[in-house]
Write a protein that holds these residues in place. Structure first.
Motif, short mmCIF file in Angstrom:
data_model
loop_
_atom_site.label_atom_id
_atom_site.label_comp_id
_atom_site.label_asym_id
_atom_site.label_seq_id
_atom_site.Cartn_x
_atom_site.Cartn_y
_atom_site.Cartn_z
N PRO A 144 0.96 -1.02 -0.06
CA PRO A 144 -0.22 -0.06 -0.04
C PRO A 144 1.02 1.34 -0.23
CG PRO A 144 -0.01 -0.93 2.15
CD PRO A 144 0.80 -2.26 1.42
N ILE A 145 0.38 1.52 -0.80
CA ILE A 145 0.91 3.51 -0.76
C ILE A 145 0.54 4.51 -0.44
CG2 ILE A 145 2.13 5.52 -2.49
CD1 ILE A 145 3.14 3.55 -4.08
N MET A 188 -1.25 15.75 10.60
CA MET A 188 -0.94 14.85 9.66
C MET A 188 -0.24 13.38 9.28
SD MET A 188 0.11 16.76 5.70
CE MET A 188 -0.90 17.61 5.91
N GLY A 189 0.25 13.10 10.00
CA GLY A 189 1.38 12.14 9.91
C GLY A 189 0.66 11.17 10.82
N LYS A 190 0.27 11.26 12.01
CA LYS A 190 -1.04 10.56 12.85
C LYS A 190 -2.13 9.72 11.73
CE LYS A 190 0.03 11.54 17.44
NZ LYS A 190 0.35 10.50 18.37
N MET A 191 -2.67 10.95 11.39
CA MET A 191 -4.05 10.24 11.04
C MET A 191 -3.28 9.03 9.08
SD MET A 191 -6.54 11.43 11.79
CE MET A 191 -7.35 10.45 10.21
N ALA A 192 -1.84 9.65 8.79
CA ALA A 192 -1.23 8.87 8.13
C ALA A 192 -1.27 7.26 8.61
CB ALA A 192 -0.32 9.27 7.21
N GLY A 193 -0.32 7.20 9.02
CA GLY A 193 -0.96 5.81 9.98
C GLY A 193 -1.84 5.82 10.42
N GLN A 194 -3.22 6.43 11.06
CA GLN A 194 -4.41 5.63 11.13
C GLN A 194 -5.03 5.28 9.48
OE1 GLN A 194 -7.24 7.84 13.39
NE2 GLN A 194 -5.09 8.85 15.03
N PHE A 210 -2.93 3.84 7.27
CA PHE A 210 -2.65 2.68 6.72
C PHE A 210 -2.73 1.05 8.33
CE2 PHE A 210 0.83 -0.15 8.80
CZ PHE A 210 1.63 -1.28 7.01
N LEU A 211 -3.24 1.06 8.97
CA LEU A 211 -3.76 0.23 10.53
C LEU A 211 -5.05 0.61 9.55
CD1 LEU A 211 -2.32 2.29 13.38
CD2 LEU A 211 -1.16 -0.45 12.09
N GLU A 212 -5.92 0.87 9.41
CA GLU A 212 -7.03 0.75 9.08
C GLU A 212 -6.80 -0.59 7.86
OE1 GLU A 212 -9.11 4.40 8.36
OE2 GLU A 212 -9.54 4.68 10.31
N GLY A 213 -6.21 0.12 7.35
CA GLY A 213 -5.83 -0.78 5.72
C GLY A 213 -5.32 -2.13 5.37
#
Length: 344
Positions: A147-148, A302-308, A310-313
């Motif tokens: 995933p990207i 923004m970084g935390k949301m990107a991490g979330q 990813f984890l949801e994915g």
């Protein structure tokens, strides 16, 4: 002589238990008693056992590593986004590999290849300003399951989730603030318009002028780099024109700083004669002798949301479902001395 690391076979032999029992104990298998687990772990430490992460990754299909590609790490914005990603993923056992593209698409391609060869579980990416063709990114989507996730600087590619701020709204509120302070001839330092973020900030600026019935002048839109020198050169360009602005909205805090330096050199008072507002809310903006107004991009969030995302994915992939997400964060404006006219 170099001390040799023990293997699970060595531990098995010493404890006179099966290799399977040792392996399960080290991986906290529920079928193994607590007493056996503690004994195996204690013996493993005594024998200098180091778990083979590559073998574990091949077995589980996860390396617990993710890649992050940014143009540069030496800005508060990108380092703060990285911090946010790391803080979100670290409790889940992930480690980050950080790469810099230096605004060069060829370096970006090499980093993507390296990260794929390292079998990272995901890639977080803010594209370089020279990334005009995205075939190398599309190829990853077509040929791998990695995933990207784009953050800040993105390209519209189906299948890639994005986390951004509303750059259009950021441009609008910055310009609107200047208008409400009484400035009427507002210039914009646009940044590199090959990047969507700068296009959106420019469009927000234009719409604010339109909504408040102020003229839009082509000469008032200056394409600049995101550096102090770029801001200095932009002021020199503007002051060679017949009509000089009474306010500047810069898409970069660094260019805004350069503008302030050049205006001071020319003995032009900020904000009495010319107001300045930047974008990104770099730390230096609030600690200067003349604090600079700026639009904050909430990089840690923004970084935390990107991490979330990813984890949801990761969870969704486990259930056979994958959803493309578009997260847009609201910008925040910080008004400081550089754009606040003294009350008469």
């Amino acid at each position: 002589m170099t001390k040799k690391n023990a293997t699970i076979y060595d531990i098995s032999k010493k404890l006179n238990v099966s290799v399977a029992t040792v392996s399960r104990a080290l991986n906290n298998h529920p079928r193994i008693s607590q007493a056996t687990k503690e004994l195996v772990v204690k013996t493993a430490k005594e024998m200098n056992y180091k778990q083979n992460n590559l073998a574990k990754a091949l077995k589980s299909g996860e390396t617990k590593n993710v890649g992050i590609i940014v143009p540069f790490v030496n800005t508060n914005f990108f380092s703060s986004v990285i911090r946010g990603i790391e803080e979100e993923l670290s409790p889940h056992g992930y480690h980050v590999i950080i790469c810099q593209s230096h605004e060069d698409v060829q370096i970006e391609k090499k980093h993507l290849s390296t990260l794929l060869n390292a079998q990272v579980d995901g890639i977080f990416m803010s594209v370089s300003k020279t990334t005009l063709n995205t075939d190398h990114i599309q190829h990853i989507l077509d040929t791998t399951n990695t995933p990207i996730i784009f953050f800040d600087r993105k390209k519209d590619i189906k299948g890639i989730s994005t986390v951004t701020i509303d750059d259009y709204q950021g441009g609008y509120i910055a310009t609107e603030h200047l208008i409400k302070e009484g400035y009427k001839n507002i210039c914009h330092f646009s940044g590199d318009l090959n990047l969507e973020i700068y296009q959106n900030r420019l469009n927000g600026y234009k719409q604010a002028l339109l909504d408040y019935n102020l003229p839009l002048k082509d000469d008032n839109i200056i394409t600049t780099g995101s550096s102090i020198d770029a801001g200095i050169e932009a002021i020199k360009t503007l002051w060679n024109q017949k009509s000089v602005p009474d306010a500047i909205f810069s898409s970069s805090d660094f260019a805004a700083l350069g503008a302030c330096q050049e205006l001071k050199k020319r003995k032009i008072k900020v904000p009495e004669q010319v107001a300045v507002i930047g974008f990104s809310n770099e730390p230096f903006t609030q600690f200067m002798e003349l604090p600079i107004s700026s639009v904050d991009q909430t990089p840690v969030t923004m970084g935390k949301m990107a991490g979330q995302v990813f984890l949801e994915g990761v969870k969704e992939n486990g259930s056979g479902v994958s959803t493309e997400k578009k997260v847009v964060l609201a910008p925040q404006i910080y008004i400081r001395k550089s754009s606040k006219r003294k009350q008469l």
